[in-house]
Scaffold this motif. Structure first.
Motif, short mmCIF file in Angstrom:
data_model
loop_
_atom_site.label_atom_id
_atom_site.label_comp_id
_atom_site.label_asym_id
_atom_site.label_seq_id
_atom_site.Cartn_x
_atom_site.Cartn_y
_atom_site.Cartn_z
N GLY A 94 0.83 -1.20 0.00
CA GLY A 94 0.00 0.00 0.00
C GLY A 94 0.86 1.24 0.00
O GLY A 94 2.10 1.16 0.00
N PRO A 95 0.24 2.42 0.01
CA PRO A 95 0.99 3.68 0.00
C PRO A 95 1.43 4.08 1.40
O PRO A 95 0.84 3.69 2.40
CB PRO A 95 -0.03 4.68 -0.55
N ASN A 96 2.49 4.89 1.46
CA ASN A 96 2.92 5.48 2.71
C ASN A 96 2.06 6.71 2.97
O ASN A 96 2.17 7.71 2.28
CB ASN A 96 4.40 5.87 2.63
N GLN A 97 1.21 6.63 3.98
CA GLN A 97 0.29 7.73 4.29
C GLN A 97 0.86 8.72 5.30
O GLN A 97 0.22 9.71 5.62
CB GLN A 97 -1.02 7.15 4.86
N TRP A 98 2.07 8.45 5.80
CA TRP A 98 2.61 9.22 6.92
C TRP A 98 3.78 10.11 6.56
O TRP A 98 4.00 11.13 7.20
CB TRP A 98 3.00 8.26 8.05
N SER A 99 4.56 9.72 5.56
CA SER A 99 5.74 10.51 5.19
C SER A 99 6.08 10.22 3.74
O SER A 99 5.39 9.46 3.06
CB SER A 99 6.92 10.16 6.09
N SER A 100 7.17 10.82 3.27
CA SER A 100 7.61 10.61 1.89
C SER A 100 8.64 9.49 1.78
O SER A 100 9.24 9.30 0.72
CB SER A 100 8.18 11.91 1.31
N ASP A 101 8.87 8.75 2.84
CA ASP A 101 9.83 7.65 2.83
C ASP A 101 9.38 6.57 1.84
O ASP A 101 8.29 6.01 1.98
CB ASP A 101 9.93 7.05 4.23
N PRO A 102 10.19 6.27 0.81
CA PRO A 102 9.77 5.29 -0.20
C PRO A 102 10.02 3.84 0.19
O PRO A 102 9.65 2.94 -0.56
CB PRO A 102 10.63 5.67 -1.41
N SER A 103 10.63 3.61 1.34
CA SER A 103 11.03 2.25 1.70
C SER A 103 10.36 1.70 2.94
O SER A 103 10.46 0.51 3.22
CB SER A 103 12.55 2.18 1.89
N SER A 104 9.69 2.56 3.71
CA SER A 104 9.11 2.10 4.97
C SER A 104 7.88 2.92 5.33
O SER A 104 7.81 4.12 5.02
CB SER A 104 10.13 2.20 6.10
N PHE A 105 6.92 2.27 5.99
CA PHE A 105 5.77 2.99 6.54
C PHE A 105 6.12 3.70 7.85
O PHE A 105 5.30 4.39 8.41
CB PHE A 105 4.61 2.02 6.81
N GLY A 106 7.32 3.48 8.35
CA GLY A 106 7.75 4.15 9.56
C GLY A 106 7.98 3.18 10.71
O GLY A 106 7.54 2.03 10.69
N PRO A 107 8.68 3.64 11.74
CA PRO A 107 9.03 2.76 12.86
C PRO A 107 7.82 2.23 13.61
O PRO A 107 7.84 1.10 14.11
CB PRO A 107 9.90 3.66 13.75
N GLU A 108 6.75 3.03 13.70
CA GLU A 108 5.56 2.57 14.43
C GLU A 108 4.94 1.36 13.73
O GLU A 108 4.46 0.42 14.38
CB GLU A 108 4.53 3.69 14.53
N TRP A 109 4.95 1.40 12.40
CA TRP A 109 4.42 0.27 11.63
C TRP A 109 5.30 -0.96 11.83
O TRP A 109 4.79 -2.08 12.00
CB TRP A 109 4.34 0.66 10.15
N GLU A 110 6.60 -0.77 11.78
CA GLU A 110 7.51 -1.89 11.96
C GLU A 110 7.36 -2.51 13.35
O GLU A 110 7.45 -3.74 13.51
CB GLU A 110 8.95 -1.42 11.72
N GLU A 111 7.10 -1.68 14.34
CA GLU A 111 6.88 -2.20 15.70
C GLU A 111 5.58 -2.99 15.77
O GLU A 111 5.50 -4.01 16.48
CB GLU A 111 6.86 -1.04 16.69
N LEU A 112 4.56 -2.54 15.05
CA LEU A 112 3.29 -3.26 15.02
C LEU A 112 3.47 -4.64 14.40
O LEU A 112 2.98 -5.66 14.93
CB LEU A 112 2.25 -2.46 14.24
N ILE A 113 4.19 -4.70 13.30
CA ILE A 113 4.45 -5.99 12.65
C ILE A 113 5.29 -6.89 13.54
O ILE A 113 5.04 -8.10 13.65
CB ILE A 113 5.12 -5.76 11.28
N ALA A 114 6.28 -6.30 14.20
CA ALA A 114 7.13 -7.10 15.10
C ALA A 114 6.29 -7.70 16.23
O ALA A 114 6.50 -8.86 16.63
CB ALA A 114 8.26 -6.24 15.66
N ALA A 115 5.34 -6.93 16.75
CA ALA A 115 4.47 -7.43 17.81
C ALA A 115 3.60 -8.58 17.31
O ALA A 115 3.39 -9.58 18.02
CB ALA A 115 3.60 -6.30 18.35
N PHE A 116 3.12 -8.46 16.07
CA PHE A 116 2.31 -9.55 15.51
C PHE A 116 3.16 -10.80 15.31
O PHE A 116 2.73 -11.91 15.64
CB PHE A 116 1.71 -9.11 14.17
#
Length: 466
Positions: A29-51
């Motif tokens: 999907g698209p990055n809705q939080w910043s212009s970073d083309p490689s990641s949705f951001g650290p909060e997203w990565e933490e959510l996935i890590a928790a899952f």
């Protein structure tokens, strides 16, 4: 094509042979939080890590798609049968291309203690049996909302003070006057770009205010599409209005007035060369607001975190209300936007099967558990779709008053799938197209999209068939 191929390969990965029962699923999907083309951001990565910690046999990979291209990319993959297991729900599609989630939503969510039906964890006004926009044209639930979406105006309070704008303008006339004062103070009043999102941020609140007078006339369907009424006009109600002639862009006067007022905003307030500015980042107009060059920009609740390091005070405010002094067609209804499920929502392509389907459903259930998703909401400016989660701090200006209430007659775009995501008002706004031609094009698009909705929904009424 390389990007399409990469996502297609990820979608076909399946179980990891080297780790026995381990399953890999891909979310795109698209990055809705910043212009970073490689990641949705650290909060997203933490959510996935928790899952992944909760489900050690499931691995989640993410593919960040360009904001301007995600719709075309995912729609193409859906048609080709190569879409990954979880995709952003705003990609153009037909109901048969994605998994109907009704049966799952009737069962308990295993991540929510004591839950008997997954659907019960959501706020019923936004997602559930009585919610207008929770289901597709076929009457099925096809996506799960991770949060709610609301947009509005972010403003530089220091710039306002310098320009002598003592408080956020409340009426359309005051807004245009403030734009002049901000120009005189050396600021771009309103950062805009050439995206459909920028255009719709102006178009939608104007049109929804002006057309409110038609609520009773167009309100002929219940949320599930059966004859009845609803608290808000839904897709079938708008399609019915268009195909029966009750709503016609070329003759319904509020539509022409919407376009006129919209052009006034672009001409008097917008970035001078907005049609050449590519959409990037969390705000309209690129980085002009963050960089201190613009006094205002449109942004969603997700955008707040991008202002954490600026050296000026900021605030949020609604779009102004159109009064009788601003337009003879004013209904005197205050500007409304309303939080809705158009934020971060994901669905599962119909080609997803077996272990990948089970894993994708589990991920959607996980982000529907309040205690699991709350840290992500707090870190991303999230407004929860869940009954027992709380909004992120700092969004008070977007969440109070009429602006947080959903309009009874929203400005549904009715854009056909072939034009999804395109900035369809550019010609008129730049002066290269007459108002009459723009309205005629809109009407043609509205009719085409209404028939698309009718076909997708299997509507058999006489008015819905060609």
């Amino acid at each position: 094509m390389a990007a399409l191929g990469a996502v297609g390969l990820s979608a076909c990965t399946g179980a990891d042979e080297a780790s026995g029962d381990a399953v890999t699923i891909t979310l795109a999907g698209p990055n809705q939080w910043s212009s970073d083309p490689s990641s949705f951001g650290p909060e997203w990565e933490e959510l996935i890590a928790a899952f992944e910690e909760a489900e050690p046999n499931i691995q989640v990979e993410t593919v960040v798609l360009p904001l301007a291209e995600f719709a075309t990319t995912l729609s193409t993959q859906l048609s080709a049968g190569t879409a990954p297991e979880l995709i952003f729900n705003q990609a153009p599609h037909t109901p048969d291309q994605v998994v109907a989630l009704d049966g799952y939503l009737e069962q308990p969510n295993p991540y929510v203690e004591g839950n008997e039906q997954w659907v019960d964890v959501f706020k019923p006004d936004y997602f559930g049996p009585t919610a207008t926009n929770a289901r597709n044209a076929a009457g099925n639930y096809e996506f799960i909302p991770f949060n709610l979406f609301i947009s509005g105006l972010y403003f530089n309070a220091d710039a306002f003070a310098e320009a002598g704008v003592d408080e956020p303008p409340a009426t359309f006339g005051e807004f245009i006057e403030a734009c002049g004062d901000l120009k005189d103070a050396g600021y771009v009043p309103l950062a805009l770009d050439n995206s459909y999102g920028a255009q719709n941020s102006v178009y939608a609140p104007i049109r929804s205010q002006l057309q409110d007078r038609y609520f009773d006339e167009w309100n002929v369907f219940a949320p599930d599409g059966t004859p009845g009424t609803s608290a808000q006009i839904g897709a079938k109600g708008f399609a019915h209005a268009v195909l029966t002639g009750a709503l016609d862009a070329t003759s319904t006067p509020e539509i022409a007035e919407t376009m006129r007022l919209m052009k006034t905003v672009f001409d008097e307030c917008g970035t001078p060369n907005w049609s050449g500015v590519t959409s990037t980042g969390a705000f309209t107009g690129g980085e002009d607001l963050v960089g201190g060059e613009a006094a205002m920009a449109f942004g969603s609740n997700f955008a707040a975190s991008n202002l954490a390091d600026v050296d000026w005070e900021y605030g949020t405010m609604p779009f102004p209300t159109i009064t009788k002094d601003d337009s003879p067609l004013s209904t005197d209804r205050e500007a409304q936007s309303g939080a809705n499920v158009g934020g971060t929502s994901y669905m599962i392509p119909a080609t997803t099967e077996a272990e990948q389907l089970d894993a994708a459903v589990k991920f959607l259930q996980f982000v529907s558990a309040p205690e699991r998703v709350q840290p992500w909401l707090d870190g991303t400016g999230g407004i929860p779709a869940l009954a027992d989660a709380t909004p992120a701090p700092g969004l008070e200006g977007l969440m109070t008053g009429s602006w947080f209430e959903a309009p009874r007659v929203p400005a549904r775009a009715l854009i056909p799938k072939a034009l999804a995501g395109q900035a369809v008002y550019t010609g008129y706004l730049t002066g290269s197209k007459s108002l009459e031609d723009q309205l005629a094009e809109l009407q043609s698009s509205w009719v085409e999209n209404s028939f698309e909705l009718a076909e997708d929904g299997g509507w058999t009424e006489d008015w819905a068939t060609r």
